[in-house]
Design a protein around this motif. Structure first.
Motif, short mmCIF file in Angstrom:
data_model
loop_
_atom_site.label_atom_id
_atom_site.label_comp_id
_atom_site.label_asym_id
_atom_site.label_seq_id
_atom_site.Cartn_x
_atom_site.Cartn_y
_atom_site.Cartn_z
N THR A 1 0.82 -1.21 0.00
CA THR A 1 0.00 0.00 0.00
C THR A 1 0.86 1.26 0.00
O THR A 1 0.35 2.36 0.21
N ARG B 1 -2.89 -0.14 -14.14
CA ARG B 1 -3.83 -1.04 -13.48
C ARG B 1 -3.15 -2.39 -13.33
O ARG B 1 -2.88 -2.84 -12.24
N THR C 1 -4.13 -7.87 -6.28
CA THR C 1 -5.10 -6.78 -6.09
C THR C 1 -4.87 -5.86 -7.29
O THR C 1 -3.99 -6.11 -8.11
N GLY C 2 -5.64 -4.82 -7.38
CA GLY C 2 -5.44 -3.90 -8.50
C GLY C 2 -4.15 -3.13 -8.35
O GLY C 2 -3.44 -3.25 -7.35
N THR D 1 -2.24 0.81 -8.41
CA THR D 1 -2.56 2.03 -7.66
C THR D 1 -3.79 2.74 -8.22
O THR D 1 -4.61 3.27 -7.47
N ASP E 1 -6.41 1.39 -9.64
CA ASP E 1 -7.62 0.69 -9.16
C ASP E 1 -7.90 1.00 -7.70
O ASP E 1 -9.04 1.23 -7.31
N LYS E 2 -6.84 1.01 -6.91
CA LYS E 2 -7.02 1.28 -5.48
C LYS E 2 -7.63 2.66 -5.29
O LYS E 2 -8.58 2.84 -4.53
N SER F 1 -11.28 3.35 -5.60
CA SER F 1 -12.16 3.01 -4.48
C SER F 1 -12.82 4.28 -3.93
O SER F 1 -13.88 4.20 -3.30
N ASN G 1 -8.46 -3.70 -2.43
CA ASN G 1 -8.37 -2.32 -2.91
C ASN G 1 -8.88 -1.30 -1.88
O ASN G 1 -8.09 -0.51 -1.35
N ALA H 1 -10.49 -9.38 -5.78
CA ALA H 1 -9.74 -8.13 -5.57
C ALA H 1 -8.77 -7.82 -6.70
O ALA H 1 -8.33 -6.68 -6.85
N ILE I 1 -12.44 -5.57 -11.38
CA ILE I 1 -12.02 -5.56 -9.98
C ILE I 1 -13.25 -5.31 -9.10
O ILE I 1 -14.09 -4.49 -9.43
N HIS J 1 -13.85 -3.66 -5.75
CA HIS J 1 -13.08 -2.83 -4.80
C HIS J 1 -13.31 -3.20 -3.34
O HIS J 1 -12.46 -2.96 -2.49
#
Ligand code: URA
Ligand code: CA
Length: 434
Positions: free
Chosen positions: A90, A112, A117-118, A120, A122-123, A126, A249, A363, A372, A374
């Motif tokens: 993260t 992406r 997980t996705g 940055t 994608d995150k 959220s 995410n 995720a 994705i 989220h």
């Protein structure tokens, strides 16, 4: 010049000249040199390696094969950060606002991508409304206005690297330090970075499984930076177990917000302070890691780091209420505890398996076409070195109704091992290469 001659030279351990590498890489990018010759060359590099000058020349040729982002109209030293990839990483979400709050401009292009997980982008999506589709002009303007911007990658950066990577993938030549180092560095240089901080992960959940290989890669990348005039520092960090507690995410966005408040998990916080410190040093805001960390901590404690996140989210159309009320983030339907079957100490948490579990829940992307979710993911309640009693919650699954509860719970149980002996938590920072 003839490609066959260069393959023979490399096969015999002779370094190629700058002109020869240009001929080879530009010829390949233009379709004049076929895959079979480039793969023979890549295999020769795999066995013979490349010296520092050759590796730097290869890097620059890959940069030249495509667009280069020009960030010169942004004031200050643009320091980019790159991670070689891990599970639940993260750091970018924390570092961006934290470093920008200290006055180093953050101008980040991000993807992406496929993964547990996705990416940055994608995150950040959220945050309801958040958009990363900016024009390059708006992007630059935003960095000059508020110190930070992040856009999805649209320019055609390093096409020769894309082509070569696909070729290496099917010819057993990915695992070559000079090829990996030049591939990573070419992308950062093309994205316009003046200086680069690298997070080279090591451990079961990392691309480089041993500390020794991670250090070799770190040294190769720092050497490239020296050759091409972009100051580069690499931090070698642990990725045996996932970083922090959240893998997913929205869960990771929440974790990033907590970290920017000074309430994040110790391992994620320590790594962000370390990487952030070198970003401030390269950005000319501090002279020593101690001074830099004190500045970063001050920005967390006085709320300006979190405020920087708020401005960032607002500038890109996201709902800023989320920053103070993370419950507004996308949520899963159910939260299910995975419990310890025995008492003892957590000895290992297989990062890769846990990442795959998060992907099973939705995720991450298995293919480019996957979408994705989220809200879903995994939160680790225990980490390596923690003691547990039978029946304690090891992790919680954030899952959709009808999701694969039994399968994922069972896989997670087997990915978390518990022993009777004492286990120390892993050292997060294994070293720094400057
Ligand atoms: N990541 C990259 O970007 N390139 C490589 O060659 C390996 C990992
Ligand atoms: Ca995490």
């Amino acid at each position: 010049m003839r490609a066959s001659e260069m393959i023979r030279k490399k096969r015999d351990g002779v370094a190629l000249s700058s002109d020869e590498l240009r001929f080879l890489i530009q010829g390949y990018a233009e379709g004049k040199i076929p895959d079979y010759q480039l793969s023979a060359w890549a295999m020769a590099v795999y066995f013979q390696g490349m010296d520092a000058r050759e590796t730097a020349d290869l890097t620059l040729e890959m940069v030249r094969s495509g667009d280069e982002v020009n960030l010169s109209s942004i004031r200050g030293i643009k320091v980019d950060k790159h991670s070689t990839g891990g599970v639940g990483d993260t750091t970018t979400l924390v570092l961006g606002p934290m470093v920008a709050a200290c006055g180093v401009p953050v101008a980040k292009l991000s993807g992406r991508g496929l993964g547990h997980t996705g990416g940055t982008v994608d995150k950040l999506e959220s945050f309801p409304g958040f958009s990363t589709s900016l024009s390059i002009d708006a992007f630059i303007q935003q960095v000059n206005d508020i110190g930070i911007a992040l856009m999805g990658q649209t320019a055609d950066l390093t096409p020769a690297d894309k082509q070569l990577y696909a070729l290496r993938d099917v010819t057993a030549t990915v695992d070559s330090i000079p090829l990996i180092a030049s591939s990573i560095m070419s992308k950062k240089i093309a994205a316009g970075a003046d200086a680069i901080v690298l997070d080279v992960k090591t451990g079961a959940g990392a691309f480089m499984k041993t500390e020794e290989r991670a250090r070799e890669l770190a040294e190769a990348m720092v050497r490239i930076g020296k050759h091409v005039g972009r100051r580069t520092i690499a931090v070698i960090s642990d990725m045996d177990q996932p970083l922090g507690r959240a893998v997913g995410n929205a869960l990771e966005v929440r974790e990033a917000i907590e970290t920017l408040r000074g309430e994040g998990p110790p391992d994620l916080t320590e790594l962000c302070l370390e990487l952030g410190a070198y970003m401030l040093i390269l950005g000319g805001r501090a002279d020593t890691p101690e001074e830099a960390k004190a500045l970063l901590r001050a920005r967390i404690n006085d709320g300006t780091a979190l405020d920087q996140l708020r401005r960032f989210v607002q500038a890109q159309g996201g709902d800023t209420r989320v920053v103070d009320h993370p419950d507004l983030l996308p949520q899963a339907d159910e939260v299910i505890a995975v419990k310890a079957k025995r008492s003892g100490t957590v000895a290992a948490m297989e990062a890769e398996t846990i990442g795959l579990c998060a992907m099973k829940l939705g995720a991450g992307r298995e293919t480019k076409e996957s979408t994705i979710d989220h809200g879903v993911g995994i939160e680790l309640e225990k980490k390596v070195g923690d003691s547990v009693q039978a029946g304690d919650t090891l992790a919680t699954l954030h899952i959709r109704k009808g999701g694969p509860v039994a399968e994922v719970s069972e896989t997670l149980q087997s990915a978390i091992s518990i022993t009777d002996t004492n286990v120390s938590p892993p050292v997060q920072i294994k070293g720094v290469v400057t």
